[in-house]
Write a protein that holds these residues in place. Structure first.
Motif, short mmCIF file in Angstrom:
data_model
loop_
_atom_site.label_atom_id
_atom_site.label_comp_id
_atom_site.label_asym_id
_atom_site.label_seq_id
_atom_site.Cartn_x
_atom_site.Cartn_y
_atom_site.Cartn_z
N GLY A 25 -13.02 1.08 -22.48
CA GLY A 25 -13.00 -0.20 -21.79
C GLY A 25 -12.74 -0.46 -20.49
O GLY A 25 -13.13 -1.36 -19.73
N GLU A 26 -12.38 0.73 -19.73
CA GLU A 26 -12.08 0.66 -18.02
C GLU A 26 -13.40 1.01 -17.78
O GLU A 26 -14.57 1.22 -18.21
N THR A 27 -13.31 1.19 -16.23
CA THR A 27 -14.40 1.44 -15.27
C THR A 27 -14.17 2.69 -14.50
O THR A 27 -12.93 2.96 -14.10
N VAL A 28 -15.14 3.59 -14.51
CA VAL A 28 -14.93 4.92 -13.67
C VAL A 28 -15.66 4.88 -12.50
O VAL A 28 -17.07 4.25 -12.58
N MET A 29 -15.34 5.46 -11.38
CA MET A 29 -16.24 5.46 -10.22
C MET A 29 -16.46 7.17 -9.78
O MET A 29 -15.44 8.02 -9.70
N SER A 85 -17.34 -0.04 -18.90
CA SER A 85 -17.01 -0.54 -20.38
C SER A 85 -17.22 0.95 -21.09
O SER A 85 -18.11 1.04 -22.14
N LEU A 86 -16.33 1.85 -20.75
CA LEU A 86 -16.32 2.89 -21.13
C LEU A 86 -16.00 3.22 -22.72
O LEU A 86 -15.22 2.31 -23.09
N THR A 87 -16.48 4.08 -23.23
CA THR A 87 -16.21 4.46 -24.74
C THR A 87 -15.91 5.70 -25.00
O THR A 87 -16.05 6.63 -23.87
N LEU A 88 -15.31 6.09 -26.21
CA LEU A 88 -15.05 7.70 -26.29
C LEU A 88 -16.19 8.57 -26.09
O LEU A 88 -16.05 9.74 -25.79
N ASN A 89 -17.51 7.96 -26.47
CA ASN A 89 -18.74 8.74 -26.51
C ASN A 89 -19.18 9.13 -24.88
O ASN A 89 -19.95 9.94 -24.62
N ASP A 90 -18.50 8.51 -23.88
CA ASP A 90 -18.71 8.87 -22.44
C ASP A 90 -18.00 9.97 -22.05
O ASP A 90 -18.47 10.65 -20.77
N ILE A 186 6.60 8.96 -22.32
CA ILE A 186 5.58 9.28 -22.79
C ILE A 186 4.59 8.99 -21.73
O ILE A 186 4.60 8.09 -20.88
N SER A 187 3.52 9.98 -21.80
CA SER A 187 2.48 9.53 -20.66
C SER A 187 1.19 10.40 -21.00
O SER A 187 0.92 11.28 -22.15
N ASN A 188 0.07 9.93 -20.82
CA ASN A 188 -1.08 10.71 -20.56
C ASN A 188 -1.70 10.11 -19.55
O ASN A 188 -1.31 9.61 -18.22
N PRO A 189 -2.85 10.84 -19.05
CA PRO A 189 -3.38 10.95 -17.65
C PRO A 189 -3.67 9.44 -17.17
O PRO A 189 -3.75 9.50 -15.88
N ILE A 190 -3.75 8.39 -17.96
CA ILE A 190 -3.87 7.26 -17.40
C ILE A 190 -2.88 6.15 -17.55
O ILE A 190 -2.96 4.86 -17.04
N SER A 191 -1.92 6.45 -18.10
CA SER A 191 -0.70 5.53 -18.24
C SER A 191 0.57 6.40 -18.70
O SER A 191 0.61 7.30 -18.96
N SER A 192 1.65 5.49 -18.62
CA SER A 192 2.95 5.96 -19.00
C SER A 192 3.99 5.01 -19.32
O SER A 192 3.62 3.84 -18.98
N ASP A 193 5.05 5.23 -20.09
CA ASP A 193 5.99 4.22 -20.53
C ASP A 193 7.05 5.24 -21.06
O ASP A 193 7.18 6.14 -21.26
N GLY A 194 8.12 4.33 -21.31
CA GLY A 194 9.48 4.92 -21.92
C GLY A 194 10.22 3.96 -22.75
O GLY A 194 10.03 2.67 -22.64
N ALA A 195 11.01 4.64 -23.44
CA ALA A 195 11.89 3.63 -24.56
C ALA A 195 13.24 4.54 -24.51
O ALA A 195 13.04 5.73 -24.38
#
Length: 293
Positions: A25-29, A85-90, A186-195
């Protein structure tokens, strides 16, 4: 004469080193390294996985490949490409050929990895249940998981097991030292969070003790104090010569003692969670008949 600048084709060329990371769902340049120019390129060709045309741009116009209509913007001054409008197929390899009027050809390629979900900000990332064992689990698709305890990196002890790619922390037998604050980053290359999860280990009462005088003069003031190692705090009951004399107090205080206050004092501690009781050793008190009045 045509000059083809593709000496870096086996690497990134005019495109950034990959992989690029983005979420559904995001945009890449895809930014090229070319300096913006006012002179139009003869042609620009973007391709996906070396076989699918994304866009081909010439002086005659643009041809957009199937599935990319309304999803791309080609920037003519640098030949950079925006994909929306990225999808997994991109997920895959992207390549570009840029033809200049002087015969120079620039080439480049890079890879894009799309992740199926961002890590959602949530106060309920960690789910847990307490039975004979304790399980602290992290229920979300992530790239990395790191556990900490009381602000330091967690080093599992003999009674702990980290499993399922660090998703599950299991306590086979809960010890008093396991008490504290556990934090999972917890993290991945686009987001992170913790609890965090605060573990309170209920135990005791243990090591019940009475402190105070063993001898006192008649009419003197008496103060005995009972203590115990317990979580939550224990409730105390006092006995003199086997008879209950006070309850729900860590202190036994009497302003003026009598000869009848001589005897054997015992303090009994009770934990309302563990439902355990434990008693102190006998504390012998002698009241003398001499009044220092």
């Amino acid at each position: 004469v045509m000059t083809i600048k593709c000496d870096l084709w086996n690497r990134s060329g005019v495109l950034p080193d990959g992989p690029l990371n983005a979420a559904v769902g995001e945009t890449v340049m895809f930014n090229t390294t070319l300096t913006p120019t006012e002179t139009s390129f003869l042609a620009v060709a973007w391709n996906f996985n070396n076989s699918m045309t994304i866009i081909t741009s010439t002086n005659s116009g643009n041809i957009t490949g199937p599935g990319y209509e309304g999803r791309i913007i080609l920037f003519p001054s640098t030949a950079s490409l925006e994909l929306r409008s990225l999808t997994l197929n991109d997920t895959g390899e992207y390549s570009v050929f840029i033809f200049q009027a002087d015969g120079t050809v620039h080439a480049g390629r890079t890879t894009l990895v799309i992740y199926g979900e961002q890590i959602l900000k949530s106060k309920s990332i960690i789910d847990f249940a307490i039975f004979k064992h304790v399980y602290v689990t992290l229920n979300i698709s992530v790239f990395t998981r790191n556990w900490m305890k009381d602000g330091s990196e967690l080093t599992p002890t003999d009674n702990m097991i980290l499993s399922d790619n660090n998703r599950v922390l299991t306590f086979n037998t809960v010890n008093r030292k396991d008490n504290g604050e556990y934090f999972c980053q917890i993290s991945n290359p686009i987001s992170s969070d913790g609890a965090k999860y605060i573990m309170i280990v209920n135990y005791g009462p243990e090591n019940v003790q009475i402190k105070g005088p063993n001898k006192i003069n008649i009419k003197g003031a008496l103060k005995l104090t009972c203590s115990a190692e317990s979580t939550p705090s224990a409730r105390f009951t006092w006995f003199l010569n086997g008879t209950e004399i006070l309850t729900n107090s860590a202190e036994y205080v009497k302003e003026e003692v009598e000869l009848s206050d001589s005897g054997n004092y015992i303090c009994q501690a009770w934990n309302k969670i563990t439902e355990r009781t434990s008693s102190s050793a006998v504390h012998r008190l002698s009241v003398t008949g001499i009044c220092l009045c």
